[in-house]
Design an enzyme around this catalytic site. Structure first.
Site, short mmCIF file in Angstrom:
data_model
loop_
_atom_site.label_atom_id
_atom_site.label_comp_id
_atom_site.label_asym_id
_atom_site.label_seq_id
_atom_site.Cartn_x
_atom_site.Cartn_y
_atom_site.Cartn_z
N HIS A 72 5.23 98.25 79.38
CA HIS A 72 5.08 96.82 79.73
C HIS A 72 6.29 96.32 80.54
O HIS A 72 6.71 95.17 80.37
CB HIS A 72 4.91 95.96 78.48
CG HIS A 72 3.65 96.23 77.71
ND1 HIS A 72 2.50 95.52 77.89
CD2 HIS A 72 3.36 97.15 76.77
CE1 HIS A 72 1.55 95.98 77.06
NE2 HIS A 72 2.06 96.98 76.38
N ASN A 144 -3.03 92.51 73.67
CA ASN A 144 -3.47 93.05 74.95
C ASN A 144 -4.76 92.36 75.39
O ASN A 144 -5.37 91.64 74.60
CB ASN A 144 -3.75 94.56 74.83
CG ASN A 144 -2.48 95.40 74.86
OD1 ASN A 144 -1.42 94.95 75.30
ND2 ASN A 144 -2.58 96.62 74.39
N TYR A 358 9.68 97.37 67.87
CA TYR A 358 10.06 96.28 68.78
C TYR A 358 11.48 95.80 68.54
O TYR A 358 12.26 95.58 69.46
CB TYR A 358 9.05 95.14 68.67
CG TYR A 358 7.70 95.50 69.26
CD1 TYR A 358 6.89 96.42 68.62
CD2 TYR A 358 7.25 94.97 70.45
CE1 TYR A 358 5.66 96.79 69.14
CE2 TYR A 358 6.02 95.33 70.99
CZ TYR A 358 5.24 96.24 70.33
OH TYR A 358 4.03 96.61 70.86
FE1 HDD Z 1 3.66 97.76 72.22
C1 HDD Z 1 5.93 96.31 74.30
C2 HDD Z 1 1.33 95.42 73.10
C3 HDD Z 1 1.29 99.43 70.37
C4 HDD Z 1 6.05 99.78 71.01
N1 HDD Z 1 3.62 96.19 73.47
C5 HDD Z 1 4.67 95.74 74.23
C6 HDD Z 1 4.27 94.56 74.93
C7 HDD Z 1 2.98 94.32 74.59
C8 HDD Z 1 2.57 95.34 73.67
C9 HDD Z 1 2.11 93.18 75.08
C10 HDD Z 1 5.14 93.78 75.89
C11 HDD Z 1 5.92 92.72 75.21
C12 HDD Z 1 6.59 91.86 76.23
O1 HDD Z 1 5.90 91.13 76.97
O2 HDD Z 1 7.82 91.91 76.32
N2 HDD Z 1 1.69 97.53 71.88
C13 HDD Z 1 0.94 96.45 72.24
C14 HDD Z 1 -0.34 96.52 71.58
C15 HDD Z 1 -0.35 97.66 70.84
C16 HDD Z 1 0.92 98.29 71.01
C17 HDD Z 1 -1.42 95.48 71.72
C18 HDD Z 1 -1.42 98.21 69.96
C19 HDD Z 1 -2.36 97.52 69.44
N3 HDD Z 1 3.66 99.34 70.97
C20 HDD Z 1 2.58 99.85 70.26
C21 HDD Z 1 3.04 100.87 69.35
C22 HDD Z 1 4.40 100.96 69.52
C23 HDD Z 1 4.75 100.00 70.53
C24 HDD Z 1 2.16 101.65 68.41
C25 HDD Z 1 5.39 101.86 68.83
C26 HDD Z 1 5.25 102.38 67.66
N4 HDD Z 1 5.61 98.06 72.68
C27 HDD Z 1 6.41 98.92 71.99
C28 HDD Z 1 7.87 98.81 72.39
C29 HDD Z 1 7.82 97.69 73.47
C30 HDD Z 1 6.36 97.32 73.52
C31 HDD Z 1 8.46 100.12 72.81
C32 HDD Z 1 8.45 97.99 74.80
C33 HDD Z 1 9.24 96.78 75.20
C34 HDD Z 1 9.22 95.92 74.05
O3 HDD Z 1 8.52 96.53 73.04
O4 HDD Z 1 9.73 94.82 73.97
O5 HDD Z 1 8.65 98.43 71.30
#
Ligand code: HDD
Length: 704
Positions: A72, A144, A358
């Site tokens: 993202h 999402n 996160y």
């Molecule tokens: Fe995630 C970012 C949505 C599963 C780990 N995720 C991130 C963002 C969104 C989502 C919208 C952007 C946030 C922003 O605007 O800054 N992610 C989802 C959805 C998931 C999902 C809807 C499943 C239903 N994500 C998911 C899993 C993991 C992560 C299973 C880890 C175990 N996601 C992350 C992260 C991020 C992230 C690595 C990257 C940047 C951030 O968090 O701030 O922690």
């Protein structure tokens, strides 16, 4: 337009710096005399190490970049307000959901796979993150625009992300899933079947971020004052409807305007066309947890709205662009673990993993544990605890205590329970079991809901899914991967698999590939299992097709093809009618500067056949005037209308311009409107409201 301050969120406003009328200073506030020349020995001599003004500037510059989000990374943000509209007091204690409560929000939309500078129109899931600054602390709904996820357990998250990202040896391709590693992974993970259909559908190429749905994906819990839980799924429903572009169009938009979505959101808010979404919930009493043919803890499943209707509980309006992209959108730290009283997690194993990730990612990306103190992340109700120090601490804690319990500060900050206050309460839940690394058998049906999704689409939408799979799998170099994926799709629907197989020159295998089976059996040793009978075979809520008498042209962009000598009367007549419906008219001419009207008078022009392309517009009109003869000779104009026609958009021609249609590949249909048709203005508006004449698509692929 003068920027409106968001008085609902003063904790952000108080940090806005205005340089207007101010002398330039160093970071320590020392006025800078000369910002052009470094300190030297003589004006042609070497620079001096004592130039602290130059170093002050460069040291900051050298550190301007922070790590981009690992997923993202590409995103656009906006401020707004959420207003609750229902009485939910028997179900949740959440303060911000009390009827009539207004809560400031910050929203960030994103793509998943591409880097920070990648194109907006990649085929991808869109992130839909909302930070509610409530009176009981920040609540983040990090969802999402697709209601299900690729995987069921967070343990696989780094793998699915590594698979979709550019391949590690050559870092190709950027912001695209059409490559071997992604489909290698997906074809070994039958649990990804459902989401892969959504990503290959038009949902993954939205017309606008203002026209996407949002989903919390997981099942969460509402907690009431008695501590009783109700399962809940969150939905955002856009007031402008859900709309997408064509894939051929998406690829071209990426070239003409890689910032298409970001610009669209920004412009709409600047123009006062504030995007709005209703927030809806599906509520499932605790006793009904096991009532469905699928498991409500499985994030690869939806709860069809026919089974549990969506109840609208409030509306969000985005009404203010950020002052500064980095300070707000880039530094916004979302976290599904950030809950407020009245809301709790379910045991969805994907959600459980997110709770850790996160917070960890923000600590790394924003350089330590004080990211909560950045204005965009600060709770509006203040924070009071004994946490201290760390990189870039902003708050200055008073007094000599930073521990609990204490007597020196009268025991403050005190725990809510000590004064009979409520604070955050976890829902009471009986948990009893052996520690295991395992997957529930109730998660083992991977195809029934993928089939439900496909069956629920219109014929045109189904054709788009087939084309998207064919495109992606054609880009895969390894035939075994294509075969494995086709075998999965054959389990979903043989119609789908055969149609894609035809494009790949392959006959889909009847059963899953042995390698796919081997991986599936790691989670479910008796795979495949006999699935439960689904409650519904189709769901009316999954198709994006615009229903008759539905749809709106609010904020749609209509291109008018002009040149010097165009008739102002002809331009104004349609313009007035379109603007009455809320659409925006953009004049496109052969040069920027001043457009000369046939009747006399001029108009400033900023868009030309050189700078613009049909893919940036929703509909087209060629007005009368001396301009018509010029357009007849202009190949760029003809390309515009051919391409608009190919992408199934509505085109209108004034009387003297009707002959131009004959010079193109355009054939008359319900989306091609001539002024000589009775009721032409209304017909044009009706065609625009339909969003696209998708029926045109298969029979009329014209060169463009
Ligand atoms: Fe995630 C970012 C949505 C599963 C780990 N995720 C991130 C963002 C969104 C989502 C919208 C952007 C946030 C922003 O605007 O800054 N992610 C989802 C959805 C998931 C999902 C809807 C499943 C239903 N994500 C998911 C899993 C993991 C992560 C299973 C880890 C175990 N996601 C992350 C992260 C991020 C992230 C690595 C990257 C940047 C951030 O968090 O701030 O922690």
């Amino acid at each position: 337009m003068k920027k409106k301050k968001n008085s609902d969120a003063p904790h952000i406003d108080e940090h806005v710096v205005d340089n207007m009328g101010k002398v330039m200073t160093t970071n320590d506030g020392v006025p800078v005399f000369d910002n052009n020349n470094t300190l030297k020995v003589g004006d042609r001599g070497p620079s001096l190490q004592q130039d602290h003004i130059f170093f002050d500037k460069l040291i900051h510059f050298d550190r301007e970049r922070i790590p981009e989000r690992v997923v993202h990374a590409r995103g656009s943000g906006a401020h707004g307000v959420f207003e609750a509209s229902e009485d939910l007091s028997s179900i949740t204690t959440a303060d911000f959901l009390k009827k009539g409560t207004k809560t400031p929000v910050f929203v960030r939309f994103s793509t998943v796979a591409g880097f920070k500078g990648s194109t907006d129109l990649a085929r991808d899931v869109r992130g839909f993150s909302v930070k509610f600054y409530t009176q009981e602390g920040n609540y983040d709904l990090v969802g999402n625009n697709i209601p299900v996820f690729f995987i069921q357990d967070a343990m696989n998250f780094p793998d699915v992300v590594h698979a979709v990202k550019p391949e590690p040896n050559n870092e190709i391709p950027q912001a695209a899933s059409a490559h071997d590693t992604f489909w290698d992974f997906i074809s070994l993970m039958p649990e990804a079947a459902h989401m892969s259909l959504w990503v290959m559908s038009d949902r993954a190429i939205p017309r606008s971020l203002r026209m996407i749905e949002g989903f919390g994906v997981h099942t969460f819990k509402f907690i009431n004052a008695e501590g009783k839980s109700t399962f809940v799924k969150f939905h955002w429903k856009p007031k402008l409807g859900v709309h997408s572009v064509a894939w051929n169009e998406a690829q071209k938009i990426s070239g003409f305007d890689a910032d298409f979505h970001r610009r669209d959101l920004w412009d709409a808010i600047e123009n006062g066309q504030f995007p709005q979404w209703d927030l809806g919930v599906q509520l499932i009493p605790e006793e009904d947890e096991m009532k469905f043919s699928f498991d409500i803890l499985d994030p690869t499943k939806i709860i069809p709205e026919e089974l549990v209707p969506v109840k609208i509980i409030g509306t969000m309006t985005l009404n203010r662009n950020p002052e500064n992209f980095f300070a707000e959108t880039e530094q916004a730290a979302f976290d599904p673990g950030r809950l407020v009283p009245g809301i709790d997690f379910s045991d969805d194993p994907l959600l459980q993993g997110r709770i850790f990730s996160y917070m960890d990612t923000q600590n790394y990306r924003l350089g330590g544990p004080n990211f909560h103190e950045l204005p965009i992340n600060r709770p509006i109700n203040g924070k009071h605890n004994n946490q201290k120090d760390g990189f870039s601490r902003i708050d200055i804690l008073k007094g000599n205590t930073s521990y609990f319990p204490n007597s020196q500060s009268n025991g403050c900050p005190y725990q809510a329970m000590l004064k009979g206050e409520v604070g955050y309460q976890t829902g009471k839940q009986q948990v009893d079991g052996k520690k295991v690394r395992a997957r529930s058998n109730s998660f083992a049906d991977h195809f029934t809901q993928a089939r439900l999704f496909f069956n629920s689409l219109s014929a045109e939408e189904q054709a788009h899914v087939i084309n998207a799979f064919s495109f992606e799998l054609s880009k895969v170099n390894t035939e075994d991967i294509r075969k494995r994926e086709l075998a999965i799709l054959n389990q979903v629907d043989p119609k789908l698999a055969n149609a894609i197989g035809k494009n790949l020159g392959l006959k889909p295998a009847k059963s899953l590939d042995p390698l796919t089976l081997q991986f599936a059996r790691q989670n479910h040793p008796n795979y495949p299992i006999q699935p439960n009978k689904p409650e519904v075979e189709k769901s009316a809520f999954l198709s994006m097709k615009v229903k008759d008498n539905d749809g709106s042209i609010k904020s749609r962009k209509i291109a008018f093809f002009v040149d010097d000598g165009v008739s102002k009367a002809s331009v104004d007549k349609l313009k007035k009618n379109l603007e009455k419906e809320g659409a925006m008219v953009v004049l496109i001419s052969s040069h920027v500067g001043k457009l000369k009207y046939k009747e006399g008078g001029e108009e400033p022009i900023q868009h030309t056949y050189l700078t613009d392309a049909s893919v940036l517009y929703d509909g087209f009109y060629t007005p009368d005037g001396d301009s018509v003869a010029k357009l007849a000779q202009n190949p760029d104009y003809l390309q515009f209308i051919n391409e608009g026609y190919r992408h199934c958009k509505a085109l209108a021609f004034a009387k003297s311009a009707e002959q131009l249609a004959a010079k193109s590949f355009i054939e008359k249909d319900q989306g091609v409107i001539f002024e000589s048709d009775p009721n032409w203005i209304n017909n044009f508006i009706m065609a625009l409201k339909k969003h696209r004449v998708w029926e045109r698509e298969n029979s009329r692929k014209v060169p463009s």
